[in-house]
Design an enzyme around this catalytic site. Structure first.
Site, PDB file in Angstrom:
ATOM      1  N   ARG A   1      -4.082   4.561   3.922  1.00 20.53           N
ATOM      2  CA  ARG A   1      -3.473   5.233   2.650  1.00 20.53           C
ATOM      3  C   ARG A   1      -3.995   4.237   1.447  1.00 20.53           C
ATOM      4  O   ARG A   1      -4.590   3.157   1.369  1.00 20.53           O
ATOM      5  CB  ARG A   1      -1.927   4.923   2.875  1.00 20.53           C
ATOM      6  CG  ARG A   1      -1.479   3.489   3.090  1.00 20.53           C
ATOM      7  CD  ARG A   1      -0.126   3.346   3.496  1.00 20.53           C
ATOM      8  NE  ARG A   1       0.766   4.253   2.915  1.00 20.53           N
ATOM      9  CZ  ARG A   1       1.226   5.604   3.504  1.00 20.53           C
ATOM     10  NH1 ARG A   1       0.987   5.859   4.742  1.00 20.53           N
ATOM     11  NH2 ARG A   1       2.153   6.119   2.855  1.00 20.53           N
TER      12      ARG A   1
ATOM     13  N   GLN B   1       0.899  -1.215  -0.168  1.00 23.48           N
ATOM     14  CA  GLN B   1      -0.048   0.033   0.072  1.00 23.48           C
ATOM     15  C   GLN B   1       0.811   1.168  -0.016  1.00 23.48           C
ATOM     16  O   GLN B   1       1.454   1.631   0.934  1.00 23.48           O
ATOM     17  CB  GLN B   1      -0.896  -0.061   1.253  1.00 23.48           C
ATOM     18  CG  GLN B   1      -1.712  -1.524   1.436  1.00 23.48           C
ATOM     19  CD  GLN B   1      -2.829  -1.424   0.289  1.00 23.48           C
ATOM     20  OE1 GLN B   1      -3.402  -0.532   0.115  1.00 23.48           O
ATOM     21  NE2 GLN B   1      -2.819  -2.641  -0.317  1.00 23.48           N
TER      22      GLN B   1
ATOM     23  N   ALA C   1     -11.620   3.263   4.283  1.00 23.87           N
ATOM     24  CA  ALA C   1     -10.692   2.244   3.609  1.00 23.87           C
ATOM     25  C   ALA C   1      -9.877   2.942   2.411  1.00 23.87           C
ATOM     26  O   ALA C   1     -10.172   4.160   2.071  1.00 23.87           O
ATOM     27  CB  ALA C   1     -11.550   1.370   2.824  1.00 23.87           C
ATOM     28  N   HIS C   2      -8.869   2.023   1.737  1.00 23.95           N
ATOM     29  CA  HIS C   2      -8.153   2.761   0.932  1.00 23.95           C
ATOM     30  C   HIS C   2      -8.858   3.058  -0.424  1.00 23.95           C
ATOM     31  O   HIS C   2      -9.495   2.632  -0.944  1.00 23.95           O
ATOM     32  CB  HIS C   2      -6.787   1.733   0.459  1.00 23.95           C
ATOM     33  CG  HIS C   2      -7.361   0.302   0.104  1.00 23.95           C
ATOM     34  ND1 HIS C   2      -6.551  -0.661  -0.034  1.00 23.95           N
ATOM     35  CD2 HIS C   2      -8.679  -0.194   0.187  1.00 23.95           C
ATOM     36  CE1 HIS C   2      -7.135  -1.778  -0.132  1.00 23.95           C
ATOM     37  NE2 HIS C   2      -8.244  -1.712  -0.085  1.00 23.95           N
ATOM     38  N   ASN C   3      -8.433   4.424  -0.940  1.00 24.58           N
ATOM     39  CA  ASN C   3      -8.675   4.735  -2.208  1.00 24.58           C
ATOM     40  C   ASN C   3     -10.109   5.444  -2.277  1.00 24.58           C
ATOM     41  O   ASN C   3     -10.675   5.531  -3.308  1.00 24.58           O
ATOM     42  CB  ASN C   3      -8.550   3.989  -3.560  1.00 24.58           C
ATOM     43  CG  ASN C   3      -7.238   3.339  -3.442  1.00 24.58           C
ATOM     44  OD1 ASN C   3      -6.455   2.638  -3.025  1.00 24.58           O
ATOM     45  ND2 ASN C   3      -6.574   4.395  -4.681  1.00 24.58           N
TER      46      ASN C   3
END
Lengths: 350, 350, 350
Positions: free
Chosen positions: C220, C200, C241-243
């Site tokens: 991230r 990540q 969460a990511h993105n």
């Protein structure tokens, strides 16, 4: 980091098309490429971006036939996605390898055993009689209680708190703010209406290759151990109660809660915000949809369930669709009932 | 710890059968007993383990008649479970009594009042004008804001953050990572679409004998106090919003959230992942099932409710069963409707 | 603080009735007023309290006609609520302005850029190459990773952990225990049943005027950035969460979770304990009720939805009412079905 196309091609055993001297110091998605970044193209859907990207270097598949001119330096490899992932991994390992040594602003108490090549950051406390394995990284502001054992190659991020007596395996990652080994929630009703705390004297055992998300909490057992088996991956803000066992290679998404003494089998996939009752068993390879409520044991391996209380997924989907039109069904039912009453009267009169 | 059967029997006022000199340094479940551990047998269901256990000492009830030979040293007491619990308690109190003194690697600011026999661990910050009562333990990396008062015999575990002005009672336990007194979530809509923060200038008051779980968050009041009444027990990862009042001797399981200004009565039991709307009242002795959504006040004392929105438990269970077969009901209904149409035609023609 | 009625009236441009020399050192609700506190009366419903309050000073609206004698000193202003809020704001800004300087018990690593008039508390770690803007406050025990940028006038409360490479804007507030930039939950299935971590390597970007609640976690991005747009307000214990991208001026209540790559539009209001699936889009101005489960994209701007799976609010309310009596409906249906069978027989026999 700063790498030239030539260095990257050498590492990946790839072929360069374009300027081998161009260098990158960051990575980006191909559609967000800028000068100095490296991207990859694996999905043909994104091929158009290859011709417009500002990325300095793009990894592409060996067999890709170019439709237009490309500005970036290309590196052709067998599998552009895998090559990119291996670059990232190398980069991350390189970064982590820089953290080394025991910071003087830390507190290592008596009788602590420290392995080789470890890192201990600022304001870490390691209490009496604990052991830290080789090559393990303990980031700043972590607390490690007494008689704790942590294996090799494990990373404990900032501010994690590990209570006394817990055991953490090899190759684990525990993210910032996680709390391992706080007391289980156990009280005995008392005659005066006040509840007496049941001492929680067990521990938490986390086996090898486990990852624990940020601010997740795993309570110590009343007696014995709360266990996270090897290869299990837990996301952020999860609650694991006392004496739970999470099976090998389970995946549990964020904000799920597992009540006391429940045993989850191997390779179980659990969506986010799922709740498990206490003292139940979940068979191997079960898949559980987000927000499900698991009130009883799931005995059939490979079951796929959702809803609260949880039922087989296909049922849940059909029932949810029917739920939307439930008021219509109800209205139509009472209308039909009146019609039937009318029919009865008519029939009587014939 | 290391105790002989003789010492334990003396403490429990029990009778020894077997080697009085054998010693233990740990405890275990009877079915997981090993040399050097102490176990107990209270539930007759587990009697078989008594004859096979490797535990060195087992506590049993006075009146138990042995069916076979036992390898372990036995200590007969009036109530084996209670005796075991009292041993655990003594053991835990002994451990905690070892933590004493103010660590030099801590930061005690001006005008702080420290009681007798307290413990303050490494990297603790206690801000201006705060008071810590006698015999209270503040574990490493805790932050205590300005004008905070903490009573006697209270334990604050690693990394807890207590904002300015909050009050914590006597005999409380607050587990690692809990945040007491962060700003409530209050914003005033503004004409330009930007939201203006409403200053949160109240505090949090936690009365005596309260336990707060790991990573739980209790927000300060906008004005006045968010209050946790005496004897309430809160599990991990719970959210208590501004101006909430949790009544005496409540039990709240993990991951439950209570919205602003809601008032929960005495002895209310709340399952895990329950959500409460804001500005509602819950009567005394109500019991709420896991994952319930409480959208309005619950006025009847002793109500037992579940579901989202919550309804009486028995209704919820029946409706949930009916939900499973809702698609069948729907199909059968439309089939019946067609039959009735047919009947109407036939009747018309007669 | 200690202010006289005269000083307060001057600041608010108000008119004093009563003793201008009386002073206050705290604030209170009018119904809980004590000597030495300041209260306000804005809602006519509470007017009775004005005549009985023990508060030393009460702010009231200019045009209020008194019905009885009042003990407190009154300050008449155009809008008592707004005047009170502006006093609170001034008071809070005054308090924060006192925190200044870099504490010697902190660890500022190499090549860190510190702005003017900043505060850095005890046991803070700021890692290599990070930048902190003017007038920003970093409270004790915070961790700031390498290459992090934090803007001006931002407050980071105790124990927040910000991983490497993240960017925080101006005028933000991040509450205690929040974790910004931990790894997203990403694993690639492997042939041996073991899951390989997907590195990540993205970051988190938090724009200006954002507030993040206590113990909230924002992961991230795998690649690129997880983004919280300007003016968004997030409550406690939220998982991002990511993105994910959270739009401008969104409000998200406590314990909500947003799965990977989901994009939430502008001014979306989200209740507590809501769950979002991954890879979906939510249109601008959508309102989502507490505990909803959002399984797919919501394309219509301004939609108001609830339930799991979520449906339009009005439908959800009607269906929930119908759900309560579903067992009755079912019973009545089968009774009607038997009646129809009976009718059919009778009709045949006629």
């Amino acid at each position: 980091m700063n790498f030239t196309a030539k260095e990257i091609a050498l590492f990946l055993n790839g072929e360069i098309e374009g300027d081998a001297a161009v260098s990158v110091n960051n990575i980006s998605k191909i559609e967000q490429g800028k000068k100095g970044t490296l991207s990859f193209l694996a999905n043909p859907k994104y091929e158009n971006y290859l011709y417009s990207t500002e990325s300095s270097i793009v990894l592409i598949n060996k067999n890709l036939e170019l439709q237009k001119k490309v500005k970036a330096t290309l590196i052709r490899v067998d599998d552009a996605y895998k090559a990119f992932a291996s670059l990232l991994e190398m980069y991350q390992q390189g970064k982590q390898a820089q953290d080394i040594g025991v910071h003087e602003k830390s507190s290592i108490r008596k009788n602590v055993l420290l392995g080789k090549d470890i890192y201990i950051g600022e304001y870490v406390v390691i209490a009496e009689n604990s052991k830290i394995g080789n090559n393990t990284k303990i980031h700043p502001q972590v607390y490690i209680g007494t008689n704790v054992e942590i294996g090799e190659n494990t990373i404990i991020y900032q501010g994690v708190k590990i209570y006394d007596e817990c055991k953490i395996g090899n190759n684990c990652i525990i993210h910032a703010g996680a709390v391992i080994g706080a007391d289980g929630f156990g009280f005995a009703p008392a005659e005066d209406g006040k509840h007496k705390k049941v001492p929680q004297v067990g521990n938490v055992v986390i086996e090898d290759f486990v990852e624990i998300g940020a601010n997740t909490t795993i309570d110590r057992a009343t007696l014995g151990s709360t266990i996270i088996r090897k290869g299990a991956k837990l996301d952020n803000l999860i609650q694991i109660a006392h004496n739970v066992e999470v099976g090998e290679s389970c995946f549990i998404a964020a904000q799920t809660g597992v009540s006391g003494s429940t045993k989850i089998g191997k390779r179980v996939w659990v969506g986010g915000q799922v709740g498990f009752a206490g003292h139940i068993q979940i068979a191997d390879d079960v898949k559980i949809g987000a927000q499900a409520g698991i009130q009883g044991s799931v005995k059939k391996e490979g079951s796929v369930i959702q809803g609260s209380p949880a039922i087989p997924l296909a049922n849940f989907q059909k029932s949810s669709i029917a739920f939307k039109t439930l008021p219509d069904l109800r209205r139509e039912f009472y209308s039909l009932k009146r019609e039937v009453e009318e029919l009865k009267k008519q029939l009587k009169n014939k």
